[in-house]
Design a protein around this motif. Structure first.
Motif, PDB file in Angstrom:
ATOM      1  N   LEU A   1      -3.673   9.915   6.866  1.00 41.10           N
ATOM      2  CA  LEU A   1      -3.279   8.521   6.677  1.00 41.10           C
ATOM      3  C   LEU A   1      -3.012   8.230   5.206  1.00 41.10           C
ATOM      4  O   LEU A   1      -3.814   8.550   4.333  1.00 41.10           O
ATOM      5  CB  LEU A   1      -4.397   7.604   7.189  1.00 41.10           C
ATOM      6  N   LEU A   2      -1.869   7.602   4.948  1.00 40.13           N
ATOM      7  CA  LEU A   2      -1.512   7.121   3.618  1.00 40.13           C
ATOM      8  C   LEU A   2      -1.494   5.598   3.673  1.00 40.13           C
ATOM      9  O   LEU A   2      -0.835   5.013   4.539  1.00 40.13           O
ATOM     10  CB  LEU A   2      -0.133   7.663   3.217  1.00 40.13           C
ATOM     11  N   ILE A   3      -2.199   4.936   2.746  1.00 42.94           N
ATOM     12  CA  ILE A   3      -2.266   3.477   2.738  1.00 42.94           C
ATOM     13  C   ILE A   3      -1.572   2.949   1.489  1.00 42.94           C
ATOM     14  O   ILE A   3      -1.994   3.218   0.359  1.00 42.94           O
ATOM     15  CB  ILE A   3      -3.723   2.972   2.787  1.00 42.94           C
ATOM     16  N   LEU A   4      -0.501   2.202   1.693  1.00 43.99           N
ATOM     17  CA  LEU A   4       0.241   1.574   0.599  1.00 43.99           C
ATOM     18  C   LEU A   4      -0.180   0.112   0.505  1.00 43.99           C
ATOM     19  O   LEU A   4      -0.149  -0.613   1.494  1.00 43.99           O
ATOM     20  CB  LEU A   4       1.746   1.679   0.854  1.00 43.99           C
ATOM     21  N   GLY A   5      -0.536  -0.320  -0.699  1.00 44.05           N
ATOM     22  CA  GLY A   5      -1.063  -1.670  -0.864  1.00 44.05           C
ATOM     23  C   GLY A   5      -2.527  -1.734  -0.483  1.00 44.05           C
ATOM     24  O   GLY A   5      -2.976  -2.697   0.141  1.00 44.05           O
ATOM     25  N   SER A   6      -3.286  -0.721  -0.879  1.00 38.43           N
ATOM     26  CA  SER A   6      -4.673  -0.586  -0.382  1.00 38.43           C
ATOM     27  C   SER A   6      -5.642  -1.580  -0.996  1.00 38.43           C
ATOM     28  O   SER A   6      -6.745  -1.766  -0.476  1.00 38.43           O
ATOM     29  CB  SER A   6      -5.180   0.838  -0.610  1.00 38.43           C
ATOM     30  N   THR A   7      -5.270  -2.237  -2.110  1.00 44.43           N
ATOM     31  CA  THR A   7      -6.193  -3.199  -2.725  1.00 44.43           C
ATOM     32  C   THR A   7      -5.971  -4.617  -2.235  1.00 44.43           C
ATOM     33  O   THR A   7      -6.715  -5.525  -2.612  1.00 44.43           O
ATOM     34  CB  THR A   7      -6.069  -3.171  -4.262  1.00 44.43           C
ATOM     35  N   GLY A   8      -4.944  -4.829  -1.418  1.00 46.35           N
ATOM     36  CA  GLY A   8      -4.671  -6.160  -0.879  1.00 46.35           C
ATOM     37  C   GLY A   8      -5.489  -6.456   0.357  1.00 46.35           C
ATOM     38  O   GLY A   8      -6.343  -5.671   0.782  1.00 46.35           O
ATOM     39  N   SER A   9      -5.206  -7.608   0.966  1.00 38.28           N
ATOM     40  CA  SER A   9      -5.983  -8.068   2.119  1.00 38.28           C
ATOM     41  C   SER A   9      -5.915  -7.083   3.290  1.00 38.28           C
ATOM     42  O   SER A   9      -6.939  -6.669   3.837  1.00 38.28           O
ATOM     43  CB  SER A   9      -5.476  -9.450   2.572  1.00 38.28           C
ATOM     44  N   ILE A  10      -4.708  -6.675   3.679  1.00 40.67           N
ATOM     45  CA  ILE A  10      -4.556  -5.737   4.791  1.00 40.67           C
ATOM     46  C   ILE A  10      -5.120  -4.373   4.422  1.00 40.67           C
ATOM     47  O   ILE A  10      -5.812  -3.727   5.215  1.00 40.67           O
ATOM     48  CB  ILE A  10      -3.070  -5.609   5.208  1.00 40.67           C
ATOM     49  N   GLY A  11      -4.841  -3.915   3.208  1.00 39.19           N
ATOM     50  CA  GLY A  11      -5.303  -2.601   2.789  1.00 39.19           C
ATOM     51  C   GLY A  11      -6.806  -2.466   2.786  1.00 39.19           C
ATOM     52  O   GLY A  11      -7.363  -1.466   3.264  1.00 39.19           O
ATOM     53  N   THR A  12      -7.508  -3.469   2.256  1.00 36.63           N
ATOM     54  CA  THR A  12      -8.974  -3.393   2.213  1.00 36.63           C
ATOM     55  C   THR A  12      -9.572  -3.464   3.619  1.00 36.63           C
ATOM     56  O   THR A  12     -10.556  -2.779   3.919  1.00 36.63           O
ATOM     57  CB  THR A  12      -9.549  -4.517   1.340  1.00 36.63           C
TER      58      THR A  12
ATOM     59  N   VAL B   1      -4.911  10.525   2.613  1.00 35.81           N
ATOM     60  CA  VAL B   1      -4.228  11.471   1.734  1.00 35.81           C
ATOM     61  C   VAL B   1      -3.614  10.794   0.515  1.00 35.81           C
ATOM     62  O   VAL B   1      -3.044  11.469  -0.344  1.00 35.81           O
ATOM     63  CB  VAL B   1      -3.141  12.248   2.512  1.00 35.81           C
ATOM     64  N   GLY B   2      -3.715   9.481   0.423  1.00 32.78           N
ATOM     65  CA  GLY B   2      -3.185   8.787  -0.739  1.00 32.78           C
ATOM     66  C   GLY B   2      -3.366   7.290  -0.625  1.00 32.78           C
ATOM     67  O   GLY B   2      -3.503   6.748   0.481  1.00 32.78           O
TER      68      GLY B   2
ATOM     69  N   GLU C   1       5.722  13.277  -0.451  1.00 30.56           N
ATOM     70  CA  GLU C   1       4.958  14.512  -0.602  1.00 30.56           C
ATOM     71  C   GLU C   1       3.580  14.453   0.040  1.00 30.56           C
ATOM     72  O   GLU C   1       2.798  15.395  -0.090  1.00 30.56           O
ATOM     73  CB  GLU C   1       4.820  14.831  -2.100  1.00 30.56           C
ATOM     74  N   SER C   2       3.276  13.362   0.743  1.00 36.89           N
ATOM     75  CA  SER C   2       1.919  13.170   1.265  1.00 36.89           C
ATOM     76  C   SER C   2       1.589  14.038   2.476  1.00 36.89           C
ATOM     77  O   SER C   2       0.432  14.352   2.733  1.00 36.89           O
ATOM     78  CB  SER C   2       1.713  11.693   1.639  1.00 36.89           C
ATOM     79  N   GLY C   3       2.616  14.390   3.257  1.00 42.53           N
ATOM     80  CA  GLY C   3       2.353  15.099   4.511  1.00 42.53           C
ATOM     81  C   GLY C   3       1.596  14.241   5.505  1.00 42.53           C
ATOM     82  O   GLY C   3       0.904  14.749   6.398  1.00 42.53           O
ATOM     83  N   ALA C   4       1.728  12.911   5.379  1.00 40.28           N
ATOM     84  CA  ALA C   4       0.971  11.990   6.237  1.00 40.28           C
ATOM     85  C   ALA C   4       1.500  12.006   7.669  1.00 40.28           C
ATOM     86  O   ALA C   4       2.686  12.204   7.908  1.00 40.28           O
ATOM     87  CB  ALA C   4       1.036  10.573   5.674  1.00 40.28           C
ATOM     88  N   ASP C   5       0.590  11.806   8.598  1.00 42.43           N
ATOM     89  CA  ASP C   5       0.982  11.561   9.991  1.00 42.43           C
ATOM     90  C   ASP C   5       1.350  10.101  10.189  1.00 42.43           C
ATOM     91  O   ASP C   5       2.198   9.770  11.015  1.00 42.43           O
ATOM     92  CB  ASP C   5      -0.169  11.924  10.946  1.00 42.43           C
ATOM     93  N   LEU C   6       0.677   9.232   9.420  1.00 43.53           N
ATOM     94  CA  LEU C   6       0.859   7.790   9.558  1.00 43.53           C
ATOM     95  C   LEU C   6       0.813   7.145   8.190  1.00 43.53           C
ATOM     96  O   LEU C   6      -0.108   7.393   7.400  1.00 43.53           O
ATOM     97  CB  LEU C   6      -0.249   7.201  10.450  1.00 43.53           C
TER      98      LEU C   6
ATOM     99  N   GLU D   1      11.228  11.019   6.485  1.00 46.97           N
ATOM    100  CA  GLU D   1      10.382  12.215   6.582  1.00 46.97           C
ATOM    101  C   GLU D   1       9.790  12.392   7.976  1.00 46.97           C
ATOM    102  O   GLU D   1       9.042  13.342   8.213  1.00 46.97           O
ATOM    103  CB  GLU D   1       9.253  12.135   5.548  1.00 46.97           C
ATOM    104  N   GLY D   2      10.125  11.477   8.895  1.00 44.62           N
ATOM    105  CA  GLY D   2       9.620  11.583  10.259  1.00 44.62           C
ATOM    106  C   GLY D   2       8.183  11.137  10.438  1.00 44.62           C
ATOM    107  O   GLY D   2       7.537  11.460  11.443  1.00 44.62           O
ATOM    108  N   MET D   3       7.665  10.367   9.470  1.00 42.51           N
ATOM    109  CA  MET D   3       6.288   9.873   9.543  1.00 42.51           C
ATOM    110  C   MET D   3       6.250   8.555  10.309  1.00 42.51           C
ATOM    111  O   MET D   3       7.104   7.689  10.103  1.00 42.51           O
ATOM    112  CB  MET D   3       5.725   9.648   8.136  1.00 42.51           C
ATOM    113  N   ASP D   4       5.256   8.388  11.172  1.00 45.28           N
ATOM    114  CA  ASP D   4       5.050   7.107  11.828  1.00 45.28           C
ATOM    115  C   ASP D   4       4.656   6.076  10.776  1.00 45.28           C
ATOM    116  O   ASP D   4       3.971   6.399   9.794  1.00 45.28           O
ATOM    117  CB  ASP D   4       3.946   7.204  12.884  1.00 45.28           C
ATOM    118  N   VAL D   5       5.062   4.816  10.986  1.00 44.40           N
ATOM    119  CA  VAL D   5       4.766   3.744  10.032  1.00 44.40           C
ATOM    120  C   VAL D   5       4.022   2.620  10.738  1.00 44.40           C
ATOM    121  O   VAL D   5       4.523   2.040  11.709  1.00 44.40           O
ATOM    122  CB  VAL D   5       6.053   3.196   9.384  1.00 44.40           C
ATOM    123  N   ALA D   6       2.811   2.339  10.265  1.00 46.94           N
ATOM    124  CA  ALA D   6       2.077   1.145  10.682  1.00 46.94           C
ATOM    125  C   ALA D   6       2.526   0.035   9.743  1.00 46.94           C
ATOM    126  O   ALA D   6       2.188   0.030   8.555  1.00 46.94           O
ATOM    127  CB  ALA D   6       0.569   1.378  10.585  1.00 46.94           C
ATOM    128  N   LEU D   7       3.304  -0.898  10.267  1.00 44.86           N
ATOM    129  CA  LEU D   7       4.083  -1.800   9.427  1.00 44.86           C
ATOM    130  C   LEU D   7       3.454  -3.174   9.314  1.00 44.86           C
ATOM    131  O   LEU D   7       3.531  -3.992  10.219  1.00 44.86           O
ATOM    132  CB  LEU D   7       5.507  -1.907   9.983  1.00 44.86           C
TER     133      LEU D   7
END
Length: 382
Positions: free
Chosen positions: A4-15, A31-32, A87-92, A112-118
């Motif tokens: 799992l790669l989390i973008l915006g991890s310090t925001g409301s949804i990310g935390t 992974v990131g 470069e993360s190799g993330a599944d999601l 990259e063919g990665m699933d996105v939790a949007l």
């Protein structure tokens, strides 16, 4: 174990996503992580979760993070964020970046063919058919993180094609439901949402009902539903998150107390279910549920969003960019609350709608809309 790669991890949804992951550590490998400029909390998150690669889109913040943290690699700027995803190799990839800045990472992940939790609805509002076509071409899944779209995703599971008559999104109505005069609204008042606790930008969007307009466009793209089959109803308790009307006259509803961890858990664990410490619904304790039609005269942003969605082409992109600039100006005291829809309408009137052939056309429109919005705001402020 899901990477799992989390973008915006310090925001409301990310935390809150990190809280959901913490309850099932054997099911996820992070992974990131990324943030905009909030480097200290991001580094702390990385240390606590053993993450060795992070990205900050603010290059100065990235430099400060690299100075203070030697436990891994810090990537800088928009280019660094792209590298983190590619470069993360993330599944999601959980994308909770705020605004149109989230479109690029969504494109990279899907490519990259990665699933996105949007959680970044702007990816679909701005990217529309291009984003959904990319997902289809690569076989990647788009799983919504939004109480309304999560509800619809759940309600449609198991239903055969062609049976849906209407999708109904519910809106709390925001802090100014029932008011007719929206002059002299303060930032503090607009940020005081009655049922949800969210980030600043989305909270203002909820107060103007623009957030619901963006959700209408998102539902159109996510579920392939025509605009004339998507309705909005104001439901102040925020207990029913969405409804689906079927061809046999029945209506299905998704209900629960307002807690974004339900939507986050649904996306992260899909197709399984997360075990979350959320209070079960008590209908007797609730006593009543109320509904009313949205006031499009007092809250024109919902009307403007629907009109832009129906116009298609570059109109949704222009609307979104103008809204981001106008909301930022309101939060910084340079525009009145009532001025937000005026700026958006002015931008739409000037730019109209052009056909979209590629993502570059969207970036051009985004820049044009922001420039016009800024000029309109300066005219009002002057």
């Amino acid at each position: 174990m899901k990477r799992l790669l989390i973008l915006g991890s310090t925001g409301s949804i990310g935390t809150q996503a990190l809280d959901v992951v913490k309850r099932a550590p054997e099911q996820f490998e992070i992974v990131g992580l990324s943030a905009g400029s909030n480097h200290l909390p991001l580094v702390q998150q990385a240390i606590e979760r053993g993450v060795t690669r992070i990205a900050l889109t603010d290059s100065d913040a990235a430099a400060r993070a690299a100075e203070s943290w030697t436990g891994g690699e810090v990537l800088a700027g928009p280019e660094g964020l792209v590298r983190l995803v590619a470069e993360s190799g993330a599944d999601l990839v959980l994308n909770s970046i705020v605004g149109s800045a989230g479109l690029g990472p969504t494109i990279v992940a899907l490519t990259e063919g990665m699933d996105v939790a949007l959680a970044n609805k702007e990816s679909l509002v701005v990217g529309g058919e291009l984003v959904t076509a990319l997902a289809e071409a690569t076989g990647a899944r788009l799983i919504p993180i939004d109480s309304e779209h999560t509800a619809i995703h759940h309600l449609l599971t198991g239903e055969p094609p062609g049976v849906v008559d209407k999708l109904i999104l519910t809106a709390s109505g925001g802090p100014f439901r029932g008011r007719k005069d929206l002059q002299n609204i303060t930032v503090e008042e607009a940020l005081n949402h009655p049922t949800w606790r969210m980030g600043g930008k989305i909270t203002i969007d909820s107060a103007t009902l623009m957030n619901k307009g963006l959700e209408v466009m998102e539902a159109h793209h996510l579920f392939g539903t025509p605009y004339d089959k998507i309705d909005v109803v104001v439901h102040p308790q925020s207990i029913i998150h969405a409804l689906v009307q079927l061809c046999d006259g029945s209506t299905k509803a998704h209900m629960g107390y307002p807690d974004m961890r339900v939507a986050i858990g649904y996306a992260l664990h899909h197709p399984d279910r997360a075990d979350l410490p959320i209070k079960p619904l008590d209908l007797v304790e609730l006593g009543r549920l109320d509904f009313e039609a949205p006031d499009l005269e007092t809250f024109p942003c919902l009307r403007l969003a629907r009109e832009a969605g129906i116009a298609g082409g570059t109109a949704p992109c222009a609307l979104n960019a103008a809204n981001e600039v106008a909301v930022h100006a309101f939060l910084n005291g340079r525009l009145s609350f009532a001025g937000i829809p005026q700026v958006i309408e002015g931008v739409l009137d000037e730019l109209g709608s052009r056909r979209v052939h590629d993502f570059e056309a969207l970036y051009v429109t985004d820049a044009e809309a922001r420039e016009i919005a800024a000029e309109l705001i300066e005219g009002v402020h002057a």
